[in-house]
Design a protein around this motif. Structure first.
Motif, PDB file in Angstrom:
ATOM      1  N   ILE B 144       0.853  -1.201   0.000  1.00 32.09           N
ATOM      2  CA  ILE B 144       0.000   0.000   0.000  1.00 32.09           C
ATOM      3  C   ILE B 144       0.879   1.236   0.000  1.00 32.09           C
ATOM      4  N   LEU B 145       1.888   1.242   0.875  1.00 35.81           N
ATOM      5  CA  LEU B 145       2.692   2.458   0.961  1.00 35.81           C
ATOM      6  C   LEU B 145       3.625   2.587  -0.234  1.00 35.81           C
ATOM      7  N   SER B 146       4.090   1.466  -0.788  1.00 40.26           N
ATOM      8  CA  SER B 146       4.987   1.564  -1.943  1.00 40.26           C
ATOM      9  C   SER B 146       4.244   2.064  -3.168  1.00 40.26           C
ATOM     10  N   LEU B 147       3.073   1.457  -3.459  1.00 35.84           N
ATOM     11  CA  LEU B 147       2.344   1.844  -4.662  1.00 35.84           C
ATOM     12  C   LEU B 147       1.950   3.316  -4.611  1.00 35.84           C
ATOM     13  N   SER B 148       1.457   3.775  -3.449  1.00 40.22           N
ATOM     14  CA  SER B 148       1.089   5.190  -3.377  1.00 40.22           C
ATOM     15  C   SER B 148       2.344   6.050  -3.502  1.00 40.22           C
ATOM     16  N   GLY B 149       3.469   5.542  -2.998  1.00 42.98           N
ATOM     17  CA  GLY B 149       4.728   6.274  -3.119  1.00 42.98           C
ATOM     18  C   GLY B 149       5.144   6.451  -4.573  1.00 42.98           C
ATOM     19  N   TYR B 150       5.049   5.369  -5.382  1.00 40.46           N
ATOM     20  CA  TYR B 150       5.432   5.480  -6.805  1.00 40.46           C
ATOM     21  C   TYR B 150       4.573   6.541  -7.487  1.00 40.46           C
ATOM     22  N   ALA B 151       3.261   6.481  -7.210  1.00 39.61           N
ATOM     23  CA  ALA B 151       2.355   7.421  -7.859  1.00 39.61           C
ATOM     24  C   ALA B 151       2.653   8.855  -7.424  1.00 39.61           C
ATOM     25  N   LEU B 152       2.999   9.040  -6.146  1.00 36.29           N
ATOM     26  CA  LEU B 152       3.278  10.387  -5.650  1.00 36.29           C
ATOM     27  C   LEU B 152       4.527  10.976  -6.302  1.00 36.29           C
ATOM     28  N   VAL B 153       5.505  10.109  -6.618  1.00 37.38           N
ATOM     29  CA  VAL B 153       6.703  10.611  -7.289  1.00 37.38           C
ATOM     30  C   VAL B 153       6.336  11.147  -8.677  1.00 37.38           C
ATOM     31  N   ALA B 154       5.410  10.436  -9.347  1.00 37.17           N
ATOM     32  CA  ALA B 154       5.088  10.804 -10.724  1.00 37.17           C
ATOM     33  C   ALA B 154       4.088  11.945 -10.809  1.00 37.17           C
ATOM     34  N   ILE B 155       3.460  12.321  -9.686  1.00 38.14           N
ATOM     35  CA  ILE B 155       2.273  13.179  -9.763  1.00 38.14           C
ATOM     36  C   ILE B 155       2.572  14.589 -10.261  1.00 38.14           C
ATOM     37  N   SER B 156       3.829  15.039 -10.099  1.00 35.42           N
ATOM     38  CA  SER B 156       4.116  16.413 -10.513  1.00 35.42           C
ATOM     39  C   SER B 156       4.018  16.571 -12.029  1.00 35.42           C
ATOM     40  N   GLY B 157       4.143  15.473 -12.781  1.00 41.09           N
ATOM     41  CA  GLY B 157       4.006  15.544 -14.227  1.00 41.09           C
ATOM     42  C   GLY B 157       5.200  16.166 -14.927  1.00 41.09           C
ATOM     43  N   GLU B 158       6.291  16.400 -14.193  1.00 37.99           N
ATOM     44  CA  GLU B 158       7.491  16.921 -14.847  1.00 37.99           C
ATOM     45  C   GLU B 158       8.086  15.852 -15.756  1.00 37.99           C
ATOM     46  N   LYS B 159       8.944  16.282 -16.653  1.00 37.12           N
ATOM     47  CA  LYS B 159       9.349  15.376 -17.717  1.00 37.12           C
ATOM     48  C   LYS B 159      10.041  14.110 -17.203  1.00 37.12           C
ATOM     49  N   ILE B 160      10.981  14.245 -16.257  1.00 36.14           N
ATOM     50  CA  ILE B 160      11.670  13.043 -15.809  1.00 36.14           C
ATOM     51  C   ILE B 160      10.966  12.369 -14.640  1.00 36.14           C
ATOM     52  N   ALA B 161       9.844  12.957 -14.154  1.00 34.52           N
ATOM     53  CA  ALA B 161       9.169  12.396 -12.986  1.00 34.52           C
ATOM     54  C   ALA B 161       8.701  10.969 -13.244  1.00 34.52           C
ATOM     55  N   GLU B 162       8.098  10.744 -14.434  1.00 35.24           N
ATOM     56  CA  GLU B 162       7.580   9.405 -14.713  1.00 35.24           C
ATOM     57  C   GLU B 162       8.700   8.375 -14.798  1.00 35.24           C
ATOM     58  N   MET B 163       9.811   8.798 -15.396  1.00 29.68           N
ATOM     59  CA  MET B 163      10.946   7.877 -15.524  1.00 29.68           C
ATOM     60  C   MET B 163      11.493   7.535 -14.140  1.00 29.68           C
ATOM     61  N   ALA B 164      11.605   8.562 -13.267  1.00 32.85           N
ATOM     62  CA  ALA B 164      12.091   8.318 -11.903  1.00 32.85           C
ATOM     63  C   ALA B 164      11.140   7.383 -11.178  1.00 32.85           C
ATOM     64  N   ALA B 165       9.821   7.621 -11.361  1.00 29.45           N
ATOM     65  CA  ALA B 165       8.832   6.778 -10.695  1.00 29.45           C
ATOM     66  C   ALA B 165       8.919   5.349 -11.203  1.00 29.45           C
ATOM     67  N   PHE B 166       9.163   5.177 -12.517  1.00 23.11           N
ATOM     68  CA  PHE B 166       9.236   3.825 -13.074  1.00 23.11           C
ATOM     69  C   PHE B 166      10.435   3.064 -12.513  1.00 23.11           C
ATOM     70  N   LYS B 167      11.568   3.763 -12.438  1.00 23.67           N
ATOM     71  CA  LYS B 167      12.766   3.140 -11.882  1.00 23.67           C
ATOM     72  C   LYS B 167      12.507   2.706 -10.432  1.00 23.67           C
ATOM     73  N   TYR B 168      11.888   3.617  -9.673  1.00 21.44           N
ATOM     74  CA  TYR B 168      11.531   3.350  -8.284  1.00 21.44           C
ATOM     75  C   TYR B 168      10.599   2.138  -8.208  1.00 21.44           C
ATOM     76  N   LEU B 169       9.629   2.096  -9.148  1.00 22.81           N
ATOM     77  CA  LEU B 169       8.647   1.015  -9.136  1.00 22.81           C
ATOM     78  C   LEU B 169       9.302  -0.341  -9.385  1.00 22.81           C
ATOM     79  N   VAL B 170      10.200  -0.407 -10.373  1.00 24.22           N
ATOM     80  CA  VAL B 170      10.809  -1.706 -10.689  1.00 24.22           C
ATOM     81  C   VAL B 170      11.644  -2.199  -9.509  1.00 24.22           C
ATOM     82  N   MET B 171      12.492  -1.316  -8.958  1.00 19.09           N
ATOM     83  CA  MET B 171      13.304  -1.716  -7.797  1.00 19.09           C
ATOM     84  C   MET B 171      12.409  -2.081  -6.618  1.00 19.09           C
ATOM     85  N   GLY B 172      11.377  -1.244  -6.401  1.00 10.92           N
ATOM     86  CA  GLY B 172      10.483  -1.464  -5.268  1.00 10.92           C
ATOM     87  C   GLY B 172       9.725  -2.773  -5.402  1.00 10.92           C
ATOM     88  N   ALA B 173       9.254  -3.091  -6.612  1.00 11.11           N
ATOM     89  CA  ALA B 173       8.475  -4.308  -6.803  1.00 11.11           C
ATOM     90  C   ALA B 173       9.353  -5.539  -6.581  1.00 11.11           C
TER      91      ALA B 173
END
Lengths: 117, 496
Positions: B144-173
């Motif tokens: 629960i806390l990891s998934l919401s964390g990944y989404a929160l990283v991406a929420i700003s919508g800045e250009k590299i935000a999604e890429m950072a969130a994806f990297k975080y998601l793969v390592m986190g998963a």
């Protein structure tokens, strides 16, 4: 050694599956393929835990069904049901991130994305 | 059974329900979303306060979910380590207060209700993780806390935000999978998922699978804690996220990995079924490496949030080294540093957020000379900086002192030396930051000619900075509180 491996074939299979997944995650540049690797790893762990509950020749422990001991342990399956829900949510989030990356950068190849940065 | 049973359950159910309802209740009104999240967290904090008061007077207690008794059903257990909920509630409230104005500028309007929903979910996940007594439940809260964390990283919508969130998601998963795998192994060994029950059944278990299980789970928690060399996801994710989220991620979410390790230690030490000396040695070395490498990377950063992110890696090193040394003093120091580092890092990230909000700039070069325009914010950041270096009257000093004492106690003075060396490196880059803010001539006068931050941003930062000083003076309080728990933890067989 070989005998032990044969008896634990289900566990050995999940270890192999896990390694295939990990290899995919590390070596593929395409983000979707990377994520498919992760899904394979998830499946491997799920298969391992479900296999824990199996008892050879066991019955499902359902009251009133005329089942007799030995019983199969149903708990691992219940756990993995939750695990699958978690995996689906992770997949949904990852795919939506990939869509947004595609829209913003025009590519989902990790090496090209690194260059763009 | 306790006389006031539902309180512990309400403690988790309330923010969880509120989180799910947020987008429906608030539609697109960002003010309503803010008020809703704030009230929820305030009520949750009050309940948390009552729970901590109970554990302080009467010792650990538990709640049986759904009436299924302990080894079969899920048990929520509140012990001294669960007092970490205090800092989770505190930072949660302050980050939400801070978000009021920050979110309006940093996020698209239609995303704001979802932002508060995710923030509440993230906090709930951490609260649940801290109080659960069941291994599988631990995994669920972790997700629960990891998934919401990944989404929160991406929420700003800045250009590299999604890429950072994806990297975080793969390592986190992957790390979550390791935890799940270890849970499965422990279940196979003991036939139980309840932590206390596992502890009592583990004696005499086969060594190899037990070591594989503990190793897999430790590895998973190491990724969550961003311990060097598994930290690669952290700098981008923490630097790109909106500042209140950075404060939560850096102050709290990485600590989840540490609390997870503490829980594992409770099982492993309590059962006495396995010798942890090898694992401890690895943790101590990785901790020492993390201190030095994190500080080393931070010295070369110009982006203020990037620098703070690397500083987190360094501080996680302190905590893990304290755990690895496994002497009473060092574990006490590490446990309290979980709390104090959260305070300090939140001060710094929220302060940095206020600077970025007012000026739109985020590098030290651009922010030179900002001290005159925003005196309160920069003063608060300076207190945070002094505190994280560990200069005596502040919160950072006591924990590092205890970890150093612990290194002596464990007979490894070398690690005490690594600690001091790391502190010196940390001193260099924080002095560079404070120097730039106060004494350097601004590069572009117009850029730093701004107002002080609005009240909703300034108050949380000042409260946190004050706490950094107060916790330095009242430092004995948490130390004496956590001491019985640590002594119980390190006591050999039968101590759980």
């Amino acid at each position: 050694m070989i005998d032990a491996l044969w008896q634990n074939l289900d566990y050995a299979a999940s270890v192999v599956l896990f390694c295939i997944g990990l290899y995919t995650v590390i070596t593929r540049e395409n983000l979707i393929k990377k994520f498919m690797g992760l899904n394979i790893m998830e499946t491997a762990v799920f298969a391992f835990i479900v296999a824990l509950g199996v008892v050879e020749g066991g019955d499902a422990p359902i009251a009133g069904s005329g089942a007799a001991p030995p019983f199969i342990n149903p708990l691992p399956q219940a756990l993995i049901l939750t695990g699958i829900v978690v995996a689906v949510s992770t997949t949904a989030l990852a795919l939506s991130l990939i869509i947004r990356i595609w829209r913003q950068c025009g590519t989902i190849e990790a090496d090209e994305l690194r260059e763009a940065e | 059974m306790s006389d006031w049973p539902p309180l512990l359950a309400v403690f988790l159910a309330l923010p969880l329900t509120a989180a799910v309802l947020t987008p429906a209740v608030c539609r697109s009104s960002s003010t309503r979303g803010w008020a809703w999240a704030l009230v929820t967290m305030l009520v949750t904090s009050v309940i948390g306060g009552v729970l901590i008061a109970r554990v302080a007077t009467r010792g650990p207690f538990s709640y049986v979910v759904g009436g299924w008794t302990a080894p079969y059903g899920i048990e929520l257990r509140f012990d001294e380590f669960s007092a970490a909920v205090a800092i989770i509630c505190l930072l949660g409230v302050l980050a939400i207060v801070f978000s009021r104005r920050y979110a309006e500028r940093a996020l698209q309007a239609e995303r704001i209700p979802y932002y508060y929903a995710l923030l509440l979910l993230n906090l709930t996940g951490m609260l649940g993780f801290t109080v659960t007594g069941d291994l599988f439940n631990l995994f669920v809260f972790l997700e629960i806390l990891s998934l919401s964390g990944y989404a929160l990283v991406a929420i700003s919508g800045e250009k590299i935000a999604e890429m950072a969130a994806f990297k975080y998601l793969v390592m986190g998963a992957i790390s979550s999978l390791m935890v799940l795998f270890g849970t499965g192994m422990l279940y196979a060994l003991t036939g139980s998922l309840n932590m206390a029950d596992i502890t009592s059944r583990l004696a005499g278990a086969a060594q190899t699978p037990l070591i594989v299980a503990l190793g897999a789970m430790t590895l998973g928690f190491m990724v969550k804690a961003a311990l060097f060399p598994l930290h690669v996801w952290l700098p981008d994710a923490h630097a790109i996220a909106p500042s209140p989220v950075s404060a939560i991620l850096s102050g709290l979410v990485v600590k989840v990995g540490i609390i997870g390790m503490l829980r594992l230690y409770q099982i492993a030490y309590g059962s006495g079924a396995v010798d942890l000396a090898g694992l401890n040695l690895v943790l101590t070395w990785l901790g020492a490496l993390a201190i030095v490498m994190g500080a080393f990377f931070a010295v070369f950063q110009d982006d203020i949030k990037m620098m703070l992110a690397y500083s987190t890696i360094s501080n996680i090193g302190y905590i893990v080294m304290g755990l690895g040394l496994a002497s009473t003093y060092s574990v006490i120091g590490a446990s309290v540093h979980v709390f104090n580092h959260a305070l300090i890092k939140a001060t710094l990230f929220l302060g940095a957020g206020a600077l970025i909000h007012q000026t739109g700039k985020r590098t030290l070069t651009d922010l030179a000379g900002i001290g005159k325009a925003m005196p309160f914010t920069v003063a608060a950041i300076s207190i945070g900086a002094i505190s994280i270096v560990g200069i005596p009257p502040t919160a950072g000093f006591l924990c590092k002192w205890y970890i150093a004492l612990g290194a002596m106690q464990a007979g490894h003075p070398f690690f005490g030396f690594a600690l001091v060396f790391g502190a010196l490196l940390i001193f260099i880059y924080y002095i560079r930051m404070v120097n730039a803010f106060y004494f350097r001539e601004p590069r572009d006068r117009a850029a730093v000619d701004v107002q002080e931050a609005p009240a909703t941003m300034l108050i949380p930062v000042l409260v946190l900075a004050t706490l950094c000083l107060v916790m330095g003076v009242l430092g004995r309080l948490p130390l004496t509180f956590i001491e019985p728990a640590v002594e119980r933890l390190l006591m050999p067989v039968g101590g759980g």
